[in-house]
Design a protein around this motif. Structure first.
Motif, PDB file in Angstrom:
ATOM      1  N   ALA A 198      50.371  52.401  42.602  1.00  0.00           N
ATOM      2  CA  ALA A 198      50.039  51.979  43.950  1.00  0.00           C
ATOM      3  C   ALA A 198      50.435  50.521  44.150  1.00  0.00           C
ATOM      4  O   ALA A 198      50.514  49.742  43.192  1.00  0.00           O
ATOM      5  CB  ALA A 198      48.544  52.160  44.200  1.00  0.00           C
ATOM      6  N   VAL A 199      50.693  50.144  45.389  1.00  0.00           N
ATOM      7  CA  VAL A 199      51.102  48.767  45.671  1.00  0.00           C
ATOM      8  C   VAL A 199      50.004  47.807  45.270  1.00  0.00           C
ATOM      9  O   VAL A 199      48.817  48.055  45.448  1.00  0.00           O
ATOM     10  CB  VAL A 199      51.451  48.615  47.159  1.00  0.00           C
ATOM     11  CG1 VAL A 199      52.740  49.348  47.484  1.00  0.00           C
ATOM     12  CG2 VAL A 199      50.338  49.115  48.043  1.00  0.00           C
ATOM     13  N   SER A 200      50.405  46.640  44.722  1.00  0.00           N
ATOM     14  CA  SER A 200      49.443  45.714  44.130  1.00  0.00           C
ATOM     15  C   SER A 200      48.575  45.019  45.164  1.00  0.00           C
ATOM     16  O   SER A 200      47.500  44.525  44.840  1.00  0.00           O
ATOM     17  CB  SER A 200      50.187  44.670  43.287  1.00  0.00           C
ATOM     18  OG  SER A 200      51.112  43.955  44.097  1.00  0.00           O
ATOM     19  N   TYR A 201      49.058  44.940  46.412  1.00  0.00           N
ATOM     20  CA  TYR A 201      48.296  44.224  47.430  1.00  0.00           C
ATOM     21  C   TYR A 201      47.292  45.124  48.147  1.00  0.00           C
ATOM     22  O   TYR A 201      46.643  44.710  49.102  1.00  0.00           O
ATOM     23  CB  TYR A 201      49.231  43.591  48.454  1.00  0.00           C
ATOM     24  CG  TYR A 201      50.214  44.545  49.085  1.00  0.00           C
ATOM     25  CD1 TYR A 201      49.841  45.392  50.122  1.00  0.00           C
ATOM     26  CD2 TYR A 201      51.531  44.605  48.633  1.00  0.00           C
ATOM     27  CE1 TYR A 201      50.728  46.274  50.692  1.00  0.00           C
ATOM     28  CE2 TYR A 201      52.445  45.493  49.206  1.00  0.00           C
ATOM     29  CZ  TYR A 201      52.035  46.313  50.238  1.00  0.00           C
ATOM     30  OH  TYR A 201      52.932  47.183  50.804  1.00  0.00           O
ATOM     31  N   MET A 202      47.147  46.366  47.717  1.00  0.00           N
ATOM     32  CA  MET A 202      46.197  47.272  48.370  1.00  0.00           C
ATOM     33  C   MET A 202      44.762  46.834  48.115  1.00  0.00           C
ATOM     34  O   MET A 202      44.402  46.436  47.000  1.00  0.00           O
ATOM     35  CB  MET A 202      46.411  48.697  47.881  1.00  0.00           C
ATOM     36  CG  MET A 202      45.430  49.704  48.465  1.00  0.00           C
ATOM     37  SD  MET A 202      45.837  51.399  47.986  1.00  0.00           S
ATOM     38  CE  MET A 202      47.354  51.625  48.905  1.00  0.00           C
ATOM     39  N   ASP A 203      43.945  46.892  49.149  1.00  0.00           N
ATOM     40  CA  ASP A 203      42.525  46.594  49.035  1.00  0.00           C
ATOM     41  C   ASP A 203      41.785  47.888  48.706  1.00  0.00           C
ATOM     42  O   ASP A 203      41.517  48.711  49.584  1.00  0.00           O
ATOM     43  CB  ASP A 203      42.006  45.991  50.338  1.00  0.00           C
ATOM     44  CG  ASP A 203      40.511  45.678  50.284  1.00  0.00           C
ATOM     45  OD1 ASP A 203      39.901  45.841  49.203  1.00  0.00           O
ATOM     46  OD2 ASP A 203      39.963  45.288  51.338  1.00  0.00           O
ATOM     47  N   PHE A 204      41.461  48.067  47.429  1.00  0.00           N
ATOM     48  CA  PHE A 204      40.818  49.304  47.003  1.00  0.00           C
ATOM     49  C   PHE A 204      39.337  49.372  47.376  1.00  0.00           C
ATOM     50  O   PHE A 204      38.667  50.356  47.069  1.00  0.00           O
ATOM     51  CB  PHE A 204      41.003  49.505  45.500  1.00  0.00           C
ATOM     52  CG  PHE A 204      42.405  49.896  45.121  1.00  0.00           C
ATOM     53  CD1 PHE A 204      42.828  51.213  45.225  1.00  0.00           C
ATOM     54  CD2 PHE A 204      43.306  48.948  44.694  1.00  0.00           C
ATOM     55  CE1 PHE A 204      44.116  51.578  44.894  1.00  0.00           C
ATOM     56  CE2 PHE A 204      44.606  49.308  44.353  1.00  0.00           C
ATOM     57  CZ  PHE A 204      45.015  50.630  44.463  1.00  0.00           C
ATOM     58  N   THR A 205      38.832  48.323  48.020  1.00  0.00           N
ATOM     59  CA  THR A 205      37.458  48.371  48.530  1.00  0.00           C
ATOM     60  C   THR A 205      37.412  48.811  49.985  1.00  0.00           C
ATOM     61  O   THR A 205      36.330  49.004  50.541  1.00  0.00           O
ATOM     62  CB  THR A 205      36.790  46.992  48.408  1.00  0.00           C
ATOM     63  OG1 THR A 205      37.450  46.051  49.286  1.00  0.00           O
ATOM     64  CG2 THR A 205      36.851  46.483  46.966  1.00  0.00           C
TER      65      THR A 205
END
Length: 219
Positions: free
Chosen positions: A2-9
């Motif tokens: 997954a893209v590193s800048y994704m906000d997983f929260t």
């Protein structure tokens, strides 16, 4: 990944999707394609897939993915995955059954033909959205005079032969195609190409009845 800048929260993060909700192409009730990409599941990253259902003798038309390689996995039924190797000028045919895979390098022409009813294939790509260039689009849009001149063909015959191709085919042949082969007559046998100029080059008889000898259909 997954893209590193994704906000997983974020409450918008997607970990689940039902492929039935994204039908990308339908020929009929037995021949259709579902798709999954980052538009449907934003945690996918650089991967996507097509969920392909085919009945016997139906063909995912010749095409290329200019931005992705493709791994074709057979879940149910059986199919022939055909690949045109641009370096050896050879058509490679791989019969796959459940649990078997065939790999298509990025940018190579390829097509898949079901050899059994109720065939289910999974095509997995190393790109978030696989681009698609169909041969049917070239055939219906290329100027007829250019084709006739380039390949030393009769322009009237070219125009007549290609006229029924009105749209992107994706899965062929059409249900009302008068020239389609009976399912029990497929697959055809391999034949030696009369113009082969490479040692060991073997061309396969086209899975499209009459391709190269006047076959025409509507996409």
């Amino acid at each position: 990944m997954a893209v590193s800048y994704m906000d997983f929260t974020s409450p918008n993060v997607q970990y689940f999707y039902d492929l039935k909700n994204n039908r990308t192409f339908t020929k009929d009730g037995n021949n259709f394609i579902n798709a999954l990409g980052i538009q449907q599941m934003n945690t996918l990253g650089n991967v996507s897939l097509l969920d392909i259902y085919l009945s016997k003798a139906n063909v995912v038309e010749p095409h290329i993915h200019q931005n992705a390689s493709e791994l074709v996995y057979c879940i149910r039924g059986a199919a022939v995955v055909s690949i045109l190797n641009p370096f050896t000028k050879t058509v490679l045919n791989y019969n796959i059954t459940p649990g078997q895979v065939a790999n298509v390098p990025q940018g190579w022409f390829h097509w898949e033909i079901a050899t059994e009813d109720d065939t289910h294939l999974l095509a997995i790509f190393d790109a978030p959205v696989p681009e698609f260039i169909a041969v049917s689009d070239f055939l219906r849009l290329a100027p007829r005079n250019m084709l006739a001149h380039t390949y030393c063909l009769d322009q009237a015959m070219v125009t007549q032969a290609l006229a029924p191709i009105k749209s992107t085919t994706t899965i062929g042949p059409s249900a009302d195609c008068p020239n389609q082969a009976r399912p029990d007559s497929y697959p055809p046998q391999a034949e030696q190409h009369p113009q082969a100029s490479y040692p060991g080059y073997v061309a396969r008889q086209s899975p499209y009845p009459g391709i190269g000898n006047g076959y025409n259909r509507q996409g």
